[in-house]
Design a protein around this motif. Structure first.
Motif, PDB file in Angstrom:
ATOM      1  N   UNK A   1       7.062   2.441   6.500  1.00  0.00           N
ATOM      2  CA  UNK A   1       7.129   1.264   5.636  1.00  0.00           C
ATOM      3  C   UNK A   1       6.558   1.653   4.274  1.00  0.00           C
ATOM      4  N   UNK A   2       7.167   1.152   3.215  1.00  0.00           N
ATOM      5  CA  UNK A   2       6.625   1.376   1.871  1.00  0.00           C
ATOM      6  C   UNK A   2       5.479   0.393   1.686  1.00  0.00           C
ATOM      7  N   UNK A   3       4.337   0.927   1.265  1.00  0.00           N
ATOM      8  CA  UNK A   3       3.176   0.081   1.051  1.00  0.00           C
ATOM      9  C   UNK A   3       3.338  -0.667  -0.263  1.00  0.00           C
ATOM     10  N   UNK A   4       2.789  -1.857  -0.312  1.00  0.00           N
ATOM     11  CA  UNK A   4       2.861  -2.660  -1.534  1.00  0.00           C
ATOM     12  C   UNK A   4       2.273  -1.882  -2.703  1.00  0.00           C
ATOM     13  N   UNK A   5       2.956  -1.930  -3.818  1.00  0.00           N
ATOM     14  CA  UNK A   5       2.479  -1.251  -5.018  1.00  0.00           C
ATOM     15  C   UNK A   5       2.881   0.206  -5.102  1.00  0.00           C
TER      16      UNK A   5
ATOM     17  N   UNK B   1      12.799  -1.672   2.199  1.00  0.00           N
ATOM     18  CA  UNK B   1      11.339  -1.637   2.289  1.00  0.00           C
ATOM     19  C   UNK B   1      10.796  -0.458   3.067  1.00  0.00           C
ATOM     20  N   UNK B   2      11.643   0.521   3.363  1.00  0.00           N
ATOM     21  CA  UNK B   2      11.205   1.674   4.139  1.00  0.00           C
ATOM     22  C   UNK B   2      11.372   2.957   3.336  1.00  0.00           C
ATOM     23  N   UNK B   3      10.529   3.920   3.627  1.00  0.00           N
ATOM     24  CA  UNK B   3      10.635   5.265   3.058  1.00  0.00           C
ATOM     25  C   UNK B   3      11.383   6.106   4.079  1.00  0.00           C
ATOM     26  N   UNK B   4      12.613   6.466   3.758  1.00  0.00           N
ATOM     27  CA  UNK B   4      13.413   7.277   4.680  1.00  0.00           C
ATOM     28  C   UNK B   4      13.657   8.666   4.103  1.00  0.00           C
ATOM     29  N   UNK B   5      12.715   9.117   3.245  1.00  0.00           N
ATOM     30  CA  UNK B   5      12.809  10.472   2.692  1.00  0.00           C
ATOM     31  C   UNK B   5      12.940  11.485   3.818  1.00  0.00           C
TER      32      UNK B   5
END
Length: 72
Positions: A65-69, A54-58
């Motif tokens: 945190x990845x936002x819903x959608x 559920x995380x953006x680790x780019x």
């Protein structure tokens, strides 16, 4: 069964390049150990995936945190 994977094997499993794996290790998100060359245990790799779901680790130095959608 716990195994040690080299950086190339970790990159293949994460479907990313070797430099990204080294960045994850340098940032502290992924724990590696050096036995000649850098290695990561399969237990650590599995734990890393669970911890970062559920995380953006780019950018491993700016985890979000990845936002819903959000898909891209």
């Amino acid at each position: 069964m716990n195994e040690l994977l080299d950086v190339t094997e970790v990159a293949k499993r994460l479907k990313c390049n070797r430099n990204k794996v080294y960045d994850l290790i340098k940032s502290g998100l992924l724990q590696g150990l050096k036995l000649g060359r850098m290695k990561v245990s399969t237990i650590e790799l599995e734990s890393f995936l669970v911890r970062n779901a559920g995380k953006d680790i780019s950018d491993p130095y700016n985890v979000k945190e990845i936002e819903r959608g959000e898909c891209s």
